[in-house]
Design a protein around this motif. Structure first.
Motif, PDB file in Angstrom:
ATOM      1  N   SER A 196       4.348  10.952   8.948  1.00  0.00           N
ATOM      2  CA  SER A 196       3.900   9.939   9.125  1.00  0.00           C
ATOM      3  C   SER A 196       4.146   8.448   9.201  1.00  0.00           C
ATOM      4  O   SER A 196       3.554   7.316   9.555  1.00  0.00           O
ATOM      5  N   ILE A 197       5.629   8.082   8.517  1.00  0.00           N
ATOM      6  CA  ILE A 197       6.149   6.917   8.829  1.00  0.00           C
ATOM      7  C   ILE A 197       6.116   6.901  10.276  1.00  0.00           C
ATOM      8  O   ILE A 197       6.425   5.376  11.012  1.00  0.00           O
ATOM      9  N   ASN A 212       4.735   7.376  12.674  1.00  0.00           N
ATOM     10  CA  ASN A 212       3.416   7.251  13.517  1.00  0.00           C
ATOM     11  C   ASN A 212       3.377   5.452  12.994  1.00  0.00           C
ATOM     12  O   ASN A 212       2.373   4.784  13.960  1.00  0.00           O
ATOM     13  N   TYR A 213       3.958   4.914  12.265  1.00  0.00           N
ATOM     14  CA  TYR A 213       3.281   3.238  11.963  1.00  0.00           C
ATOM     15  C   TYR A 213       4.568   2.809  12.947  1.00  0.00           C
ATOM     16  O   TYR A 213       3.698   1.738  13.431  1.00  0.00           O
ATOM     17  N   SER A 220       3.848   3.848  18.634  1.00  0.00           N
ATOM     18  CA  SER A 220       2.517   4.888  18.924  1.00  0.00           C
ATOM     19  C   SER A 220       2.685   5.096  20.805  1.00  0.00           C
ATOM     20  O   SER A 220       3.022   4.697  22.104  1.00  0.00           O
ATOM     21  N   THR A 263       5.820  -0.063  18.260  1.00  0.00           N
ATOM     22  CA  THR A 263       5.127  -1.236  17.649  1.00  0.00           C
ATOM     23  C   THR A 263       4.960  -2.262  17.196  1.00  0.00           C
ATOM     24  O   THR A 263       6.688  -2.460  16.378  1.00  0.00           O
ATOM     25  N   PHE A 290       2.429  -4.726  11.256  1.00  0.00           N
ATOM     26  CA  PHE A 290       1.805  -3.702  11.181  1.00  0.00           C
ATOM     27  C   PHE A 290       1.436  -4.263   9.661  1.00  0.00           C
ATOM     28  O   PHE A 290       1.065  -5.698   8.898  1.00  0.00           O
ATOM     29  N   SER A 291       0.445  -3.493   8.931  1.00  0.00           N
ATOM     30  CA  SER A 291      -0.710  -3.901   8.095  1.00  0.00           C
ATOM     31  C   SER A 291       0.607  -3.774   6.626  1.00  0.00           C
ATOM     32  O   SER A 291       1.068  -2.839   6.464  1.00  0.00           O
ATOM     33  N   ASP A 294      -0.322  -1.808   3.706  1.00  0.00           N
ATOM     34  CA  ASP A 294      -1.084  -0.750   3.768  1.00  0.00           C
ATOM     35  C   ASP A 294       0.250   0.276   4.493  1.00  0.00           C
ATOM     36  O   ASP A 294       0.892   0.945   3.581  1.00  0.00           O
ATOM     37  N   GLN A 295       0.323  -0.121   5.281  1.00  0.00           N
ATOM     38  CA  GLN A 295       1.320   0.450   6.115  1.00  0.00           C
ATOM     39  C   GLN A 295       2.852   0.002   5.510  1.00  0.00           C
ATOM     40  O   GLN A 295       3.486   0.903   5.642  1.00  0.00           O
ATOM     41  N   ASN A 353       3.231   1.729   2.229  1.00  0.00           N
ATOM     42  CA  ASN A 353       3.258   3.248   2.290  1.00  0.00           C
ATOM     43  C   ASN A 353       4.784   3.844   2.792  1.00  0.00           C
ATOM     44  O   ASN A 353       4.850   4.904   2.560  1.00  0.00           O
ATOM     45  N   THR A 354       4.895   3.150   3.697  1.00  0.00           N
ATOM     46  CA  THR A 354       6.445   2.911   3.819  1.00  0.00           C
ATOM     47  C   THR A 354       7.602   3.473   3.085  1.00  0.00           C
ATOM     48  O   THR A 354       8.542   3.837   3.198  1.00  0.00           O
TER      49      THR A 354
END
Length: 448
Positions: A247-248, A250-251, A254, A259, A264-265, A267-268, A271-272
């Motif tokens: 999942s991390i 994928n942040y 891509s 990225t 980066f948002s 929330d990202q 979450n990281t």
């Protein structure tokens, strides 16, 4: 009926002999010498007849018992005689002979049946008398020892000197594992020697079992159980790490492109950070698990000394009493005899008893009137033991074979090495641990 007729014959003959003797005496004093002579002749004839009758009866009975003793069942007595009592005696002896023959035949058939079972058995069996003679040895034991025929215990010295030392004193011994090496390779034999009494003769019954295959099967089964537990524990730890890492990733990526930092948002980023914390926690747990494995494999050799059993158990009770505020249980200790001493490594056995005591406390956590008894004594085999008992819910039969497997646990916390470590420590002490569970659960440590 036979004894009655013989009895009547004897009584009548004795009566006639008595009457003849009285008549001979009467005629003699009456000076009737002809009558005296006739009465005397009758007396001699009747006495001779009685002696012949008794000898004939005794001879037949003696012949009968000699034939039975020699296992000769062909002896037959004539059953058509002029003397009724002898005819009935002969008939009864023939009937008795037939009955004994029938019992003998059945006994022989039964003996052959049991001998065939012993010949076909996978376990070696032989018997030794007080003089060291081997009275019976089935083919299996001769194959296991690679020696035949086995006639005397001294022949074991030709097989292996150490094996002979086990038997040379002709005394029983408990189950012993013996490693036998010969041209067929090495074998691990389980030997047990038990005293038995047959026809007032003291014998030693020896049972020999090749446990190599059994040990291989148990070792394989143990490895399967261990790998199953290890796989379960490792997969439970690795799976979240893999999922969160994906999942991390994928942040930050891509497709094949990374990225851009400005994309980066918030929330990202949060979450990281949370994901990395989880990965760290799981990694720490995995390291702890590996460290537990290392602990299991690096148990030190026991530094044994004589320790008073009462002092040891009082120390265990004191350490367990510290948990009383958390779990309400009654702990009692019993040592018999009071001066009992145990030859052990006090630190290692303290660790074992504390682990067993804490397990017992946890099993009583939701039970009223919980009771733990720690008992030390000497069993019927003259071996010293310590037993930890509790009146908790017990251990289910399906878990009995699993509880000593490393890393197996039914608790939400813990590494699952406590009981397997206990077993390892007892093995290093040359002792054993056993468990039984019914109305009470009992873990017994037995010291050699």
């Amino acid at each position: 009926m036979v004894s009655r007729n013989i009895y009547l014959q004897m009584v009548l003959r004795i009566i006639f002999i008595t009457l003849s003797a009285v008549a001979a005496v009467y005629f003699f004093f009456e000076k009737q010498y002809i009558g005296t002579g006739i009465a005397t002749i009758m007396l001699v004839a009747l006495t001779s007849s009685l002696i012949y009758y008794v000898n004939q009866t005794n001879r037949k009975i003696a012949y009968f018992f000699d034939a039975i003793k020699n296992e000769d069942f062909t002896l037959r007595f004539p059953e058509k005689l002029s003397v009724k009592s002898l005819e009935e005696l002969n008939h009864s002896l023939n009937m008795l002979n037939a009955m004994i023959q029938d019992i003998y035949v059945k006994k022989q058939a039964q003996e052959q049946y049991y001998q065939e079972i012993l010949r076909q058995a996978d376990i070696g069996i032989f018997t030794i008398n007080e003089k060291g003679h081997i009275l019976y040895a089935n083919p299996t034991v001769q194959d296991l020892l690679n020696y035949r025929p086995l006639n005397h215990v001294k022949q074991l010295n030709l097989i292996d000197h150490n094996l002979y030392n086990l038997f040379k004193d002709l005394k029983p011994f408990e189950n012993t594992i013996f490693k036998l090496g010969n041209e067929r390779g090495k074998r691990e034999l389980s030997l047990k020697c038990t005293p038995i009494m047959i026809e007032e003769q003291k014998l030693l019954l020896v049972v020999v079992h090749d446990i190599h295959k059994e040990l291989d099967d148990k070792e394989t089964d143990s490895w399967v159980k261990l790998i199953r537990v290890l796989t379960h524990e490792i997969m439970n730890t690795i799976t979240p790490i893999t999922s969160i890492s994906d999942s991390i990733l994928n942040y930050f990526k891509s497709g094949s492109k990374l990225t851009e930092p400005g994309n980066f948002s918030e929330d990202q980023i949060k979450n990281t950070a949370k994901g990395l914390e989880v990965i760290k926690t799981q990694g720490t747990d995995l390291m702890s698990f590996v460290q537990s494995y290392r602990t299991f494999l690096s148990v030190p050799e026991p530094d044994k000394e004589l320790v008073p059993a009462l002092a040891l158990l009082e120390k265990i009770k004191l350490l367990l009493d510290e948990q009383k505020d958390l779990i309400k249980v009654e702990i009692e200790i019993l040592v018999e005899p009071k001066e009992l001493e145990l030859y052990l490594d006090e630190k290692l056995i303290t660790q074992v008893l504390l682990n067993l005591g804490k397990n017992a406390q946890q099993s009583l956590e939701h039970q009223d009137k919980g009771n733990i008894r720690i008992v030390a004594g000497i069993n019927k085999m003259s071996k010293k033991y310590i037993q930890v008992q509790d009146n908790g819910p017990g251990i289910s039969p399906e878990l009995m074979d699993e509880i000593f497997v490393p890393f197996f646990t039914t608790k939400n916390t813990g590494t699952g090495i406590g009981l397997s470590l206990t077993k390892q420590i007892m093995r290093l002490h040359g002792g054993s641990i056993s468990v039984s569970s019914g109305k009470t659960t009992q873990f017994t440590l037995t010291f050699n």
